[in-house]
Write a protein that holds these residues in place. Structure first.
Motif, PDB file in Angstrom:
ATOM      1  N   UNK A 152       0.812  -1.206   0.000  1.00 13.75           N
ATOM      2  CA  UNK A 152       0.000   0.000   0.000  1.00 13.75           C
ATOM      3  C   UNK A 152       0.846   1.256   0.000  1.00 13.75           C
ATOM      4  N   UNK A 153       0.209   2.369   0.321  1.00  6.65           N
ATOM      5  CA  UNK A 153       0.874   3.670   0.369  1.00  6.65           C
ATOM      6  C   UNK A 153       0.679   4.297   1.744  1.00  6.65           C
ATOM      7  N   UNK A 154       1.635   5.092   2.162  1.00  4.34           N
ATOM      8  CA  UNK A 154       1.598   5.874   3.394  1.00  4.34           C
ATOM      9  C   UNK A 154       1.549   4.959   4.620  1.00  4.34           C
ATOM     10  N   UNK A 155       2.721   4.603   5.134  1.00  3.16           N
ATOM     11  CA  UNK A 155       2.810   3.697   6.276  1.00  3.16           C
ATOM     12  C   UNK A 155       2.570   4.454   7.573  1.00  3.16           C
ATOM     13  N   UNK A 156       1.527   4.056   8.294  1.00  4.80           N
ATOM     14  CA  UNK A 156       1.192   4.641   9.591  1.00  4.80           C
ATOM     15  C   UNK A 156       1.770   3.724  10.666  1.00  4.80           C
ATOM     16  N   UNK A 157       2.913   4.098  11.217  1.00  2.00           N
ATOM     17  CA  UNK A 157       3.589   3.235  12.190  1.00  2.00           C
ATOM     18  C   UNK A 157       2.756   3.019  13.447  1.00  2.00           C
ATOM     19  N   UNK A 158       1.985   4.030  13.837  1.00  2.00           N
ATOM     20  CA  UNK A 158       1.183   3.913  15.054  1.00  2.00           C
ATOM     21  C   UNK A 158       0.129   2.822  14.921  1.00  2.00           C
ATOM     22  N   UNK A 159      -0.445   2.702  13.729  1.00  2.00           N
ATOM     23  CA  UNK A 159      -1.468   1.689  13.501  1.00  2.00           C
ATOM     24  C   UNK A 159      -0.908   0.418  12.876  1.00  2.00           C
ATOM     25  N   UNK A 160       0.360   0.466  12.443  1.00  2.00           N
ATOM     26  CA  UNK A 160       0.964  -0.713  11.828  1.00  2.00           C
ATOM     27  C   UNK A 160       0.281  -1.096  10.536  1.00  2.00           C
ATOM     28  N   UNK A 161      -0.013  -0.097   9.703  1.00  2.00           N
ATOM     29  CA  UNK A 161      -0.727  -0.372   8.460  1.00  2.00           C
ATOM     30  C   UNK A 161      -0.525   0.772   7.482  1.00  2.00           C
ATOM     31  N   UNK A 162      -0.652   0.456   6.196  1.00  2.00           N
ATOM     32  CA  UNK A 162      -0.733   1.500   5.190  1.00  2.00           C
ATOM     33  C   UNK A 162      -2.111   2.136   5.273  1.00  2.00           C
ATOM     34  N   UNK A 163      -2.239   3.346   4.734  1.00  2.00           N
ATOM     35  CA  UNK A 163      -3.532   4.035   4.805  1.00  2.00           C
ATOM     36  C   UNK A 163      -4.250   4.106   3.466  1.00  2.00           C
ATOM     37  N   UNK A 164      -3.563   3.777   2.362  1.00  2.00           N
ATOM     38  CA  UNK A 164      -4.196   3.839   1.051  1.00  2.00           C
ATOM     39  C   UNK A 164      -3.756   2.660   0.180  1.00  2.00           C
ATOM     40  N   UNK A 165      -4.619   2.270  -0.738  1.00  2.00           N
ATOM     41  CA  UNK A 165      -4.337   1.224  -1.726  1.00  2.00           C
ATOM     42  C   UNK A 165      -3.843  -0.065  -1.061  1.00  2.00           C
ATOM     43  N   UNK A 166      -4.455  -0.431   0.037  1.00  2.00           N
ATOM     44  CA  UNK A 166      -3.970  -1.570   0.810  1.00  2.00           C
ATOM     45  C   UNK A 166      -4.418  -2.907   0.232  1.00  2.00           C
ATOM     46  N   UNK A 167      -3.553  -3.887   0.381  1.00  2.00           N
ATOM     47  CA  UNK A 167      -3.909  -5.282   0.131  1.00  2.00           C
ATOM     48  C   UNK A 167      -3.285  -6.111   1.237  1.00  2.00           C
ATOM     49  N   UNK A 168      -3.926  -7.247   1.551  1.00  2.00           N
ATOM     50  CA  UNK A 168      -3.447  -8.131   2.604  1.00  2.00           C
ATOM     51  C   UNK A 168      -3.474  -9.562   2.066  1.00  2.00           C
ATOM     52  N   UNK A 169      -2.304 -10.193   2.029  1.00  2.00           N
ATOM     53  CA  UNK A 169      -2.203 -11.534   1.461  1.00  2.00           C
ATOM     54  C   UNK A 169      -1.253 -12.401   2.272  1.00  2.00           C
TER      55      UNK A 169
END
Length: 215
Positions: A152-169
């Motif tokens: 994805x795009x824009x890594x939010x370290x506090x939430x441990x996730x990207x904030x846009x265009x995410x995929x999880x596999x």
């Protein structure tokens, strides 16, 4: 809508109608920008900053103001989209590693990725791999690991996730690391995982619900 029912001077009828439409559009944007709070959750203020409603209200207000009618409105605060990234090969999370195994990750996708290896329900480590880059982890302990990755795009370290265009596999096959003594030395596992599809590749992947992705 009350604004449409007001007595309006002839020269402001068009502008008044435009403002009413823009305010309705803004209302819809506010509803859709509430955010979910979960993984891949863009800030509502960022979503609103890219929406059409606030700009439409400003344009309609300027048109009426130019005619001598004060249509200045206080709009919700918006924010520009962020583009936060970690360095290639940075550990998002790193547990105790003391083995001899080696893992290389190749990210040929169009976005950055975080690769996470788990043993059972425990996360062994998570590695940040920038788009178009390779990263290697050494000293991987012997064992069988499930390999997850999120892009994805824009890594939010506090939430441990990207904030846009995410995929999880995750890869359907486990990554098995093994160290054995042999005559003259030691043999250990060296693996390479490619996140993008490649010709001749033999690793299949499956989509993972965001809530099931390891933290």
């Amino acid at each position: 809508m009350t604004l449409r029912s007001l007595a309006t001077p002839d020269n402001a009828i068009t502008g008044n109608s435009q403002l009413a439409t823009a305010l309705r559009e803004l209302g819809q944007d506010l509803k859709s920008a509430r955010g979910t709070g979960g993984r891949c959750a863009t800030s509502p203020r960022v979503e609103l900053g890219t929406a059409r409603g606030p700009q439409s209200v400003k344009e309609a207000g300027r048109a009426l103001t130019a005619l001598g009618y004060d249509a200045t409105l206080r709009l919700p605060r918006t924010e520009q989209a962020k583009h936060r990234r970690l360095g290639n090969g940075a550990f998002v999370r790193d547990g105790s590693r003391g083995g001899l195994g080696r893992l290389t990750v190749r990210n040929g996708t169009g976005t950055d990725a975080v690769v996470t290896l788990t043993r059972g329900t425990r996360t062994a480590f998570s590695l940040y791999v920038r788009t178009g880059s390779n990263a290697t982890v050494r000293s991987v302990n012997s064992g069988s690991y499930t390999v997850y990755f999120t892009t994805g795009e824009d890594w939010n370290s506090a939430k441990g996730s990207f904030t846009r265009r995410c995929s999880f596999e995750k890869f359907d096959d486990t990554a098995n690391f093994r160290t054995v003594r042999v005559a003259g030395g030691t043999q250990y596992t060296v693996l390479t995982f490619t996140l993008n599809k490649v010709i001749g590749g033999n690793a299949s992947t499956s989509t993972v619900p965001p809530g099931d992705f390891p933290s």
